[in-house]
Enzyme design. Structure first.
Site, PDB file in Angstrom:
ATOM      1  N   GLU A 129      52.777  28.064  -2.618  1.00 19.90           N
ATOM      2  CA  GLU A 129      53.927  28.186  -4.238  1.00 19.90           C
ATOM      3  C   GLU A 129      54.893  29.118  -4.112  1.00 19.90           C
ATOM      4  OE1 GLU A 129      50.642  27.171  -7.211  1.00 19.90           O
ATOM      5  OE2 GLU A 129      49.301  27.900  -6.137  1.00 19.90           O
ATOM      6  N   GLU A 185      43.368  22.918  -1.767  1.00 14.98           N
ATOM      7  CA  GLU A 185      42.574  23.648  -3.308  1.00 14.98           C
ATOM      8  C   GLU A 185      41.100  22.320  -3.263  1.00 14.98           C
ATOM      9  OE1 GLU A 185      46.191  25.434  -3.155  1.00 14.98           O
ATOM     10  OE2 GLU A 185      46.173  23.400  -2.853  1.00 14.98           O
TER      11      GLU A 185
END
Length: 264
Positions: free
Chosen positions: A115, A135
């Site tokens: 990210e 995730e």
């Protein structure tokens, strides 16, 4: 050259017109905690005030393994939301700030590390770098802007594949997907990133600012609105004294023409 400064979490070095910002938790694979985000934000703000371009890197064998899960697991729900929004504000200073950023990546570029890299304008990966979004396996969801930035780089379907299956992707494949701009040999990403940053630092400041701030907004607009904003930005950049000087230099043959790539 300024000597590297360090908060114990993030290093900072000014090399000519280029700031080099390094995550400095190699023993944790440069995992990102709230304190790291705060130190990173401080470094980005400093770079924006005294450099013309910047490089993001990670000390040690890995760029960044993402969120510091030991810290995250103890957070109340509202604090987790606030923490995510803090990441958003910090990374937005990179994506839509005052100077362009290059991410130099090696080893793990995982979760929040991906990210962070996605917020940079250019991403350089060593051939052994690998990308992951675990995730789904951790029972969480991306919180550092990945659902917007990464999905737009590689496509929501590829991002979903990585999150749902735990698939990791190598540098060469990620370049084909659009998540990496350049792939280098091992140990060469930082030098390549600095060279690219030095090249961008030579650009007209207003042109760089327009690229950073107009392009992502135009992407979010309708075609007609985007074309209108393009016309305004084109006029504004052309009207600067620096643009006039650079255009005259080209017309008077004091600036080189665009050349074909050497490997063409």
């Amino acid at each position: 050259m300024d000597q590297p400064a360090s908060s114990g979490l993030v290093t900072y070095e000014l090399r000519g017109q280029v700031a080099i910002i390094g995550l400095d938790r190699p023993e944790k694979r440069n995992a990102i905690s709230d304190r790291v985000v705060a130190a990173l934000t401080e470094a980005v703000v400093r770079a924006s005030s005294e450099a013309k371009a910047a490089v993001l890197t990670g000390r040690g064998p890995h760029f960044c393994a993402g969120l510091d899960l030991a810290e995250h697991v103890e957070k109340p729900l509202i604090e987790a939301v606030k923490g995510s929004r803090t990441w958003h504000r910090s990374f937005d200073l990179i994506e839509r700030g005052a100077i362009p950023f290059v991410a130099a990546m090696q080893g793990a570029v995982v979760g929040g590390g991906f990210e962070l890299a996605a917020a940079a304008q250019i991403r350089v990966a060593e051939s052994g770098a690998f990308f992951g979004l675990p995730e789904g396996q951790r029972g969480i969801f991306v919180g550092g802007g990945g659902s917007v930035r990464i999905a737009r780089l590689i496509g929501a379907h590829r991002m979903a594949d990585m999150m749902l299956t735990g698939r990791t992707v190598g540098a060469a494949e990620m370049e084909r997907w659009g998540g990496v701009n350049y792939v280098t040999g091992e140990g060469e990403a930082l030098d390549k990133a600095v060279a690219l940053a030095e090249r961008m630092a030579e650009n007209a400041e207003m042109s760089n600012y327009a690229v950073l701030n107009a392009l992502p907004r135009i992407r979010d607009m309708s075609s007609e609105d985007g074309l209108f904003v393009e016309s305004i930005m084109s006029a504004l950049t052309t009207a600067t004294p620096e643009a006039e000087a650079r255009l005259r230099a080209f017309l008077e043959k004091r600036a080189g023409k665009v050349e074909a790539p050497k490997d063409a």
